[in-house]
Design a protein around this motif. Structure first.
Motif, PDB file in Angstrom:
ATOM      1  N   LEU A 126       0.822  -1.255  -0.077  1.00  0.00           N
ATOM      2  CA  LEU A 126       0.093  -0.116  -0.012  1.00  0.00           C
ATOM      3  C   LEU A 126       0.796   1.278   0.039  1.00  0.00           C
ATOM      4  CD1 LEU A 126      -3.031  -0.605   2.359  1.00  0.00           C
ATOM      5  CD2 LEU A 126      -3.129  -0.328  -0.169  1.00  0.00           C
ATOM      6  N   ALA A 127       2.129   1.039   0.652  1.00  0.00           N
ATOM      7  CA  ALA A 127       2.933   2.294   0.576  1.00  0.00           C
ATOM      8  C   ALA A 127       3.279   2.577  -0.926  1.00  0.00           C
ATOM      9  CB  ALA A 127       4.207   2.124   1.496  1.00  0.00           C
ATOM     10  N   VAL A 128       3.711   1.489  -1.643  1.00  0.00           N
ATOM     11  CA  VAL A 128       4.162   1.614  -2.784  1.00  0.00           C
ATOM     12  C   VAL A 128       2.980   2.181  -3.756  1.00  0.00           C
ATOM     13  CG1 VAL A 128       5.014   0.517  -5.141  1.00  0.00           C
ATOM     14  CG2 VAL A 128       5.891  -0.063  -2.716  1.00  0.00           C
ATOM     15  N   ASP A 150      13.349  16.900  -1.152  1.00  0.00           N
ATOM     16  CA  ASP A 150      12.187  17.744  -1.516  1.00  0.00           C
ATOM     17  C   ASP A 150      11.459  16.955  -2.408  1.00  0.00           C
ATOM     18  OD1 ASP A 150      13.003  19.694   0.242  1.00  0.00           O
ATOM     19  OD2 ASP A 150      14.493  20.629  -1.230  1.00  0.00           O
ATOM     20  N   ASN A 151      10.130  17.396  -2.416  1.00  0.00           N
ATOM     21  CA  ASN A 151       9.143  17.097  -3.671  1.00  0.00           C
ATOM     22  C   ASN A 151       9.284  15.496  -3.804  1.00  0.00           C
ATOM     23  OD1 ASN A 151       8.523  19.893  -4.025  1.00  0.00           O
ATOM     24  ND2 ASN A 151      10.276  20.047  -4.962  1.00  0.00           N
ATOM     25  N   ALA A 152       9.453  14.820  -2.792  1.00  0.00           N
ATOM     26  CA  ALA A 152       9.472  13.180  -2.900  1.00  0.00           C
ATOM     27  C   ALA A 152       8.736  12.435  -1.978  1.00  0.00           C
ATOM     28  CB  ALA A 152      11.187  12.895  -2.662  1.00  0.00           C
ATOM     29  N   PHE A 153       8.330  11.240  -2.244  1.00  0.00           N
ATOM     30  CA  PHE A 153       7.520  10.338  -1.454  1.00  0.00           C
ATOM     31  C   PHE A 153       8.397   9.360  -0.982  1.00  0.00           C
ATOM     32  CE2 PHE A 153       2.972   9.301  -0.844  1.00  0.00           C
ATOM     33  CZ  PHE A 153       3.318   8.246   0.028  1.00  0.00           C
ATOM     34  N   ILE A 154       8.849   9.220   0.303  1.00  0.00           N
ATOM     35  CA  ILE A 154      10.056   8.368   0.746  1.00  0.00           C
ATOM     36  C   ILE A 154       9.440   7.393   1.632  1.00  0.00           C
ATOM     37  CG2 ILE A 154      12.075   8.479   1.980  1.00  0.00           C
ATOM     38  CD1 ILE A 154      11.413  11.755   1.579  1.00  0.00           C
ATOM     39  N   ILE A 155       9.817   6.052   1.277  1.00  0.00           N
ATOM     40  CA  ILE A 155       9.380   4.888   2.128  1.00  0.00           C
ATOM     41  C   ILE A 155      10.650   4.400   2.738  1.00  0.00           C
ATOM     42  CG2 ILE A 155       7.994   2.560   1.928  1.00  0.00           C
ATOM     43  CD1 ILE A 155       6.905   3.714  -0.693  1.00  0.00           C
TER      44      ILE A 155
END
Length: 327
Positions: A145-147, A229-234
Motif C-alpha cells: 500500500l505504501a508503494v 524535497d518533492n519526494a515520496f519516501i518509504i
C-alpha cells in the motif's frame, strides 16, 4: 458443528450464487473454516448451520459479499477473509466502503483497493500526515500500500520522485560474500518492493523510472547528508534501524515531501544489545503533530486464514517462553 441453529439466504440470480461460492466452492470452504459453521447451497438457497451467533454473522457476511457481486466486483479469497475479519471486529458496516474507491489501477487495469478496515485507517493516515508509521506483522499490506500511495502521488504530480530504502543490517557478514557494491548486495532484500512495482506498473515502466531517477531504491546508508524535497519516501523494515539511523532518516524530510515508515517489531535482526530505532520512535514521536502511528495486528493479515493463526501461535509461544524465563 456446535449448535443446531439454521438460517437461509436466497440469491436473486445464478450470477450471485456462482460469484459467492467461488471456484470449486473455495469461498464456501473459507466461510466454513473461518466462521466454524456448515454452509450448503441448493437451488437459489444458501443454508448456514451452527451456533446461532456464528450463523447470523455468516449470513450478514454473505449479504455483504453478495452486495459486491451486484456492483460487478469479482470476489476472491481475500475479500471473503476481509469480510470475516471485519465481522469479528464489529466493523462489517464499513465493508462496502472499502470498494468504493480505487487507489490506483495496476499494470493489467485492475482496481487496487484497501482490503480491510486497518488498511483503510493506514491510507487515511498517509493522506493526512507528513509522516506515517505502519507497524505490524508481514501480510498486512503495509509495503504494498505504501508503494501504491507513492505511485498515485507521482501520477497526480504531487511529488517528482519516489525514494524507497531499507537498512542493510546484513551488510556485515552475510552480505559480504555477495558480489557487487552495497546497492547490488542489498537489492535481493528489496525484492518485495520490486515485486510490488512490477505488479503495479510493469517491469519495463519500473526500469524506465529507475533509469531516469524518478524511482530510486537504495540502502539507508545512501540517505545520509541528503535533503529530500518533492519526494515520496518509504522506509521499509524500519525495525532494523538503530536510533541514530532513524533520526538521520526522519530529518531528511524536505519541502513538498511525505514519508512512510514501515516495520514489524517482532522481527528485529539487530545485534543483541542494539535498540531498535522504530521502538524508540514510537515513544518519542507519539505526540508530534503531522505524524501518525498505525498499528496492525494478526487480524489485519490479508493472507490465508492460517497465516493469522500461525502469527498468533508464535506470539503465544513467545509470551509463554518469556513467562518461563521470569519464573
Amino acid at each position: 458443528m456446535t449448535g443446531s441453529f439454521e438460517k437461509k439466504y436466497t440469491f436473486e440470480n445464478a450470477e450471485q450464487e456462482i460469484g459467492l461460492v467461488g471456484a470449486q466452492d473455495a469461498n464456501l470452504r473459507l466461510l466454513e473454516e473461518g466462521m466454524k459453521v456448515d454452509v450448503t447451497v441448493f437451488g437459489d438457497d444458501l443454508t448456514v448451520r451452527g451456533a446461532e451467533s456464528a450463523v447470523l454473522a455468516t449470513v450478514e457476511i454473505v449479504r455483504a459479499l453478495t452486495g459486491l457481486i451486484k456492483k460487478g466486483i469479482k470476489l476472491n479469497a481475500t475479500d471473503v477473509v476481509s469480510a470475516m475479519k471485519m465481522s469479528e471486529r464489529g466493523t462489517l458496516e464499513y465493508f462496502d466502503d472499502l470498494y468504493t474507491e480505487t487507489l490506483l489501477r495496476d499494470n493489467k487495469g485492475r482496481s487496487v483497493r484497501v482490503k480491510n478496515y486497518g488498511q483503510r485507517r493506514y491510507v487515511q493516515a498517509i493522506r493526512h500526515n507528513d509522516i506515517t508509521f505502519g507497524i505490524g506483522p508481514a501480510g498486512t499490506g503495509k509495503t504494498y500500500l505504501a508503494v501504491v500511495m507513492a505511485l498515485a502521488a507521482l501520477k497526480r504530480g504531487d511529488v517528482e520522485r519516489i525514494i524507497i530504502t531499507r537498512p542493510a543490517v546484513e551488510a556485515g557478514e552475510s552480505l559480504g560474500f555477495l558480489p557487487g557494491d552495497l546497492k547490488e548486495k542489498v537489492d535481493p532484500y528489496l525484492r518485495p518492493i520490486y515485486d510490488a512495482l512490477n505488479m503495479l506498473i510493469g517491469s519495463e515502466h519500473t526500469e524506465r523510472f529507475m533509469d531516469r531517477g524518478t524511482i530510486e531504491i537504495a540502502p539507508l546508508a545512501y540517505m545520509r547528508g541528503r535533503t529530500l524535497d518533492n519526494a515520496f519516501i518509504i522506509l521499509d523494515e524500519a525495525q532494523n534501524t538503530t536510533p541514530q539511523q532513524m533520526k538521520m532518516f526522519l530529518t531528511r524530510l524536505g519541502f513538498g515531501s511525505q514519508m512512510i515508515v514501515n516495520g514489524d517489531i517482532s522481527q528485529i535482526d539487530l545485534p543483541g544489545k542494539v535498540r531498535s530505532g522504530l521502538i524508540q520512535a514510537q515513544t518519542i514521536l507519539k505526540q508530534v503533530d503531522h505524524i501518525e502511528f498505525i498499528e496492525f495486528g494478526a487480524d489485519d493479515v490479508v493472507r490465508h486464514p492460517v497465516v493469522g493463526s500461525i502469527i498468533n501461535a508464535y506470539d503465544a509461544y513467545d509470551l509463554d517462553q518469556e513467562s518461563k524465563k521470569e519464573a
